[in-house]
Enzyme design. Structure first.
Site, PDB file in Angstrom:
ATOM      1  N   ARG A  61       0.853  -1.191   0.000  1.00  0.00           N
ATOM      2  CA  ARG A  61       0.000   0.000   0.000  1.00  0.00           C
ATOM      3  C   ARG A  61       0.889   1.241   0.000  1.00  0.00           C
ATOM      4  O   ARG A  61       1.709   1.413   0.897  1.00  0.00           O
ATOM      5  CB  ARG A  61      -0.906  -0.022   1.238  1.00  0.00           C
ATOM      6  N   HIS A  72      -2.911  10.888   1.460  1.00  0.00           N
ATOM      7  CA  HIS A  72      -2.248  10.611   2.733  1.00  0.00           C
ATOM      8  C   HIS A  72      -1.605  11.931   3.180  1.00  0.00           C
ATOM      9  O   HIS A  72      -0.387  12.033   3.338  1.00  0.00           O
ATOM     10  CB  HIS A  72      -1.243   9.470   2.593  1.00  0.00           C
ATOM     11  N   GLU A 109      -7.148   8.111   7.036  1.00  0.00           N
ATOM     12  CA  GLU A 109      -7.400   8.706   8.354  1.00  0.00           C
ATOM     13  C   GLU A 109      -7.933  10.138   8.330  1.00  0.00           C
ATOM     14  O   GLU A 109      -7.257  11.070   8.795  1.00  0.00           O
ATOM     15  CB  GLU A 109      -6.117   8.667   9.197  1.00  0.00           C
ATOM     16  N   ASN A 123      -6.574   1.355  10.347  1.00  0.00           N
ATOM     17  CA  ASN A 123      -5.238   1.508  10.922  1.00  0.00           C
ATOM     18  C   ASN A 123      -5.394   1.345  12.426  1.00  0.00           C
ATOM     19  O   ASN A 123      -6.110   2.120  13.068  1.00  0.00           O
ATOM     20  CB  ASN A 123      -4.660   2.887  10.608  1.00  0.00           C
ATOM     21  N   TYR A 143      -3.359   0.841  16.067  1.00  0.00           N
ATOM     22  CA  TYR A 143      -2.079   0.894  16.782  1.00  0.00           C
ATOM     23  C   TYR A 143      -2.209   0.576  18.264  1.00  0.00           C
ATOM     24  O   TYR A 143      -1.436  -0.193  18.821  1.00  0.00           O
ATOM     25  CB  TYR A 143      -1.430   2.277  16.607  1.00  0.00           C
ATOM     26  N   GLU A 166      -2.855  -0.535   8.225  1.00  0.00           N
ATOM     27  CA  GLU A 166      -1.638  -0.178   8.972  1.00  0.00           C
ATOM     28  C   GLU A 166      -1.718  -0.813  10.346  1.00  0.00           C
ATOM     29  O   GLU A 166      -2.779  -0.817  10.980  1.00  0.00           O
ATOM     30  CB  GLU A 166      -1.507   1.341   9.188  1.00  0.00           C
TER      31      GLU A 166
END
Ligand code: FCB
Length: 453
Positions: A81, A125, A170, A296, A298, A356
Site C-alpha cells: 500500500r 495521505h 485517516e 489503521n 495501533y 496499517e
C-alpha cells in the site's frame, strides 16, 4: 514472546504486505514538476517538527523505488500500500495535469505487478497541494471537488492495474490532529475548523467514490480509517461516559456517516454550535456503498473522565506492566480483535483489511549487521494472532499490511520514530531488514507453502 499464529489460520487469497505513504518516504520534493504541499510548508516552519527535519529527501524512494520493490519481493510481501502524491499529479491542486508525476506511479505499479505484488493505492495521505491550502484547505467545501478531479486522473491512468483504492487515509487525523491539536499541517487549534475539515473530507470521499466509479465501473474503492478502542481505567459511570464520548469522537464520528448516513447523535448534540453547514444530499453521498474498509490500528485509549481536559474529557492512563513503544503507545493486540469484530457487527463492511499496524522501537543495527527488534516481532505475532481469531469468528478480513515497510518521516516527530520492518540509515540510505522483517517473511512463506499443498 508471543508465537505467530499458524499460517493456515488464514484462508487462501488472504494477503500479507506492508504500507507507506508518499511524503514519508519519497523525498524528491521538487523533482519532475512536483508542486509544494502544506506538509512541505509545515515541515519547513521552525518549531513544527521535533528534530527540525523535513520530507525533502526522506528515504529517497522516488529514485530508489526499484531496489525497494526488489527488497519487498525478497521479503515475500504479497501486497503493498502506497499513496499517490496529489502535488505530483496536479501541482496547483486542480487544473494543470503533470503527466510526469503520474509516470512515477505507473512505473511503481508496473514494478509491483512484475514482482507479483498487489498494488493498493491511497489517494490522500495528507499532502494537500499548497494552493488549495491557501484557498482554505479542508475548511473550504470546494476542496472536495478538487479531490474528485484528482481521483479521476489517478483512476484514468492506473485504474486497470491497481487492485484496491482508498480515497482518504485517516480523515480523523487530518481533521483533529491538523486542526485541533495543531501537531500536523495546517497546525490549527480550532474546533470549528476541525469539524468543517472533517465534514469536507467525508464529502471529498463521497465525491471521489462517485467520480471514480463513473470513470471505471469495476473499480474497487474504499476508505482507510484510524480506529481506537476505548476502555475505562477505573469503574464508575463518569469513566464509562468518557469511554463512550472518546469512542464517539474518534471512531463513530467517521464510521456513522460512512455506514449509517448520519453523525452520531450524542456527539453531534455536544458539537451543535460548532458544526459547518451540512447540505441536503451530503450524507447520501458520504454513505454510498464502498467495497472495503481499511483500518489503521495501533493502540487503545485507556481513559479516566477528566473535566479539565478538552472535550471529550477523557485522559489517557498508562497500564502498569504493559509494553509501550517509543510513541508511548501501549502494545494491546486484544484491541485489534475487539475492533474487527465490532466493525463487522455494527457496520458490516463488505470486506475489511488492516491497512496499517505496527510499532516504533529504538532500533539499532549491530556491528554484525543485524537489527534485533524483538519488541516488534512480538507486536507482529500478537496482532497477527488477533487477526486470525477474527477470521475464525467470521469477520471478512482479507489482508494485513504492516506499518511500515521501512523507517520513514514520522510527521511531527520527524525521523525520531522507527516504524519500519526495514531499517533505514538516513546518512547512507542503506536498507537493513530487521529481525521482524525476516520473521514476517518466514511466516508469509509458510502461508504460501501451506496453500500450495
Ligand atoms: C498513522 C499514519 C501513518 C503513520 C502511522 C504511525 O496515523 O497514517 O502515516 O504516521 O500513523
Amino acid at each position: 514472546m508471543t508465537a505467530f499464529p499458524h499460517a493456515n489460520a488464514f484462508p487462501a487469497g488472504f494477503q500479507f504486505g506492508a504500507a507507506t505513504s508518499a511524503y514519508q518516504i519519497e523525498g524528491a520534493a521538487t523533482a519532475d514538476g512536483r508542486g509544494p504541499s502544506w506538509w512541505d510548508t509545515f515541515a519547513h516552519t521552525p518549531g513544527r517538527i521535533r528534530d527540525a527535519s523535513t520530507g525533502d529527501v526522506a528515504c529517497d524512494h522516488y529514485h530508489r523505488w526499484a531496489q525497494d520493490l526488489d527488497l519487498m519481493q525478497a521479503l515475500k510481501l504479497q501486497a503493498y500500500r502506497f499513496s499517490i502524491a496529489w502535488p505530483r499529479v496536479l501541482p496547483e491542486g486542480r487544473g494543470r495535469l503533470n503527466p510526469t508525476g503520474l509516470d512515477f506511479y505507473e512505473r511503481l505499479v508496473d514494478g509491483l505487478l512484475a514482482r507479483g505484488i498487489t498494488p493498493y493505492a491511497t489517494l490522500y495521505h495528507w499532502d494537500l497541494p499548497q494552493q488549495l491550502a491557501d484557498a482554505g484547505g479542508w475548511q473550504a467545501r470546494e476542496t472536495a471537488d478538487a479531490f474528485a478531479e484528482f481521483a479521476v486522473q489517478a483512476m484514468r491512468r492506473l485504474g486497470d492495474r491497481v487492485a484496491r483504492w482508498a480515497t482518504l487515509n485517516e480523515p480523523r487525523c487530518s481533521a483533529y490532529v491538523g486542526h485541533l491539536e495543531g501537531r500536523h499541517a495546517p497546525g490549527l487549534t480550532d474546533l470549528r475548523a476541525t469539524l468543517a475539515a472533517a465534514h469536507h473530507l467525508l464529502l471529498a470521499h463521497g465525491r471521489a467514490v462517485q467520480a471514480m466509479r463513473a470513470e471505471r465501473a469495476d473499480a474497487s474503492v474504499g476508505i482507510v480509517l484510524d480506529v481506537k478502542p476505548y476502555t475505562p481505567a477505573a469503574p464508575g459511570p463518569e469513566h464509562e461516559a468518557a469511554v463512550r464520548c472518546g469512542d464517539g469522537v474518534f471512531n463513530r464520528w467517521f464510521l456513522d456517516p460512512l455506514f449509517k448516513g448520519r453523525y452520531p447523535g450524542d456527539i453531534a448534540a455536544d458539537y451543535s454550535s460548532y458544526l459547518p453547514p451540512i447540505h441536503d444530499g451530503d450524507f447520501a453521498l458520504i454513505s454510498q456503498p464502498i467495497d472495503h474498509l481499511g483500518i489503521n490500528y495501533y493502540t487503545r485509549g485507556h481513559v479516566l473522565h477528566a473535566p479539565e481536559v478538552r472535550y471529550p474529557h477523557a485522559a489517557e492512563q498508562r497500564v502498569p506492566g504493559a509494553h509501550y513503544s517509543t510513541m508511548e503507545w501501549e502494545d494491546w493486540p486484544e484491541g485489534l480483535h475487539a475492533m474487527l469484530t465490532r466493525l463487522h457487527r455494527d457496520y458490516a463492511p463488505k470486506a475489511i483489511y488492516v491497512a496499517e499496524n505496527g510499532a516504533a522501537e529504538p532500533d539499532v543495527v549491530s556491528a554484525d549487521g543485524r537489527c534485533r527488534d524483538e519488541a516488534r516481532v512480538n507486536y507482529l505475532a500478537g496482532h497477527l494472532s488477533a487477526c486470525a481469531r477474527a477470521v475464525a469468528e467470521g469477520v471478512p478480513l482479507d489482508a494485513y499490511l504492516a506499518w511500515s515497510f521501512m523507517d520513514n518521516f514520522e510527521w511531527g516527530r520527524g525521523y525520531t520514530q522507527r516504524f519500519g520492518l526495514v531499517h533505514v540509515d538516513y546518512e547512507t540510505q542503506l536498507r537493513t531488514p530487521k529481525d521482524s522483517a525476516l520473521a514476517y517473511r518466514d511466516f508469509i512463506g509458510d502461508f504460501i507453502a501451506g496453500h500450495r499443498k
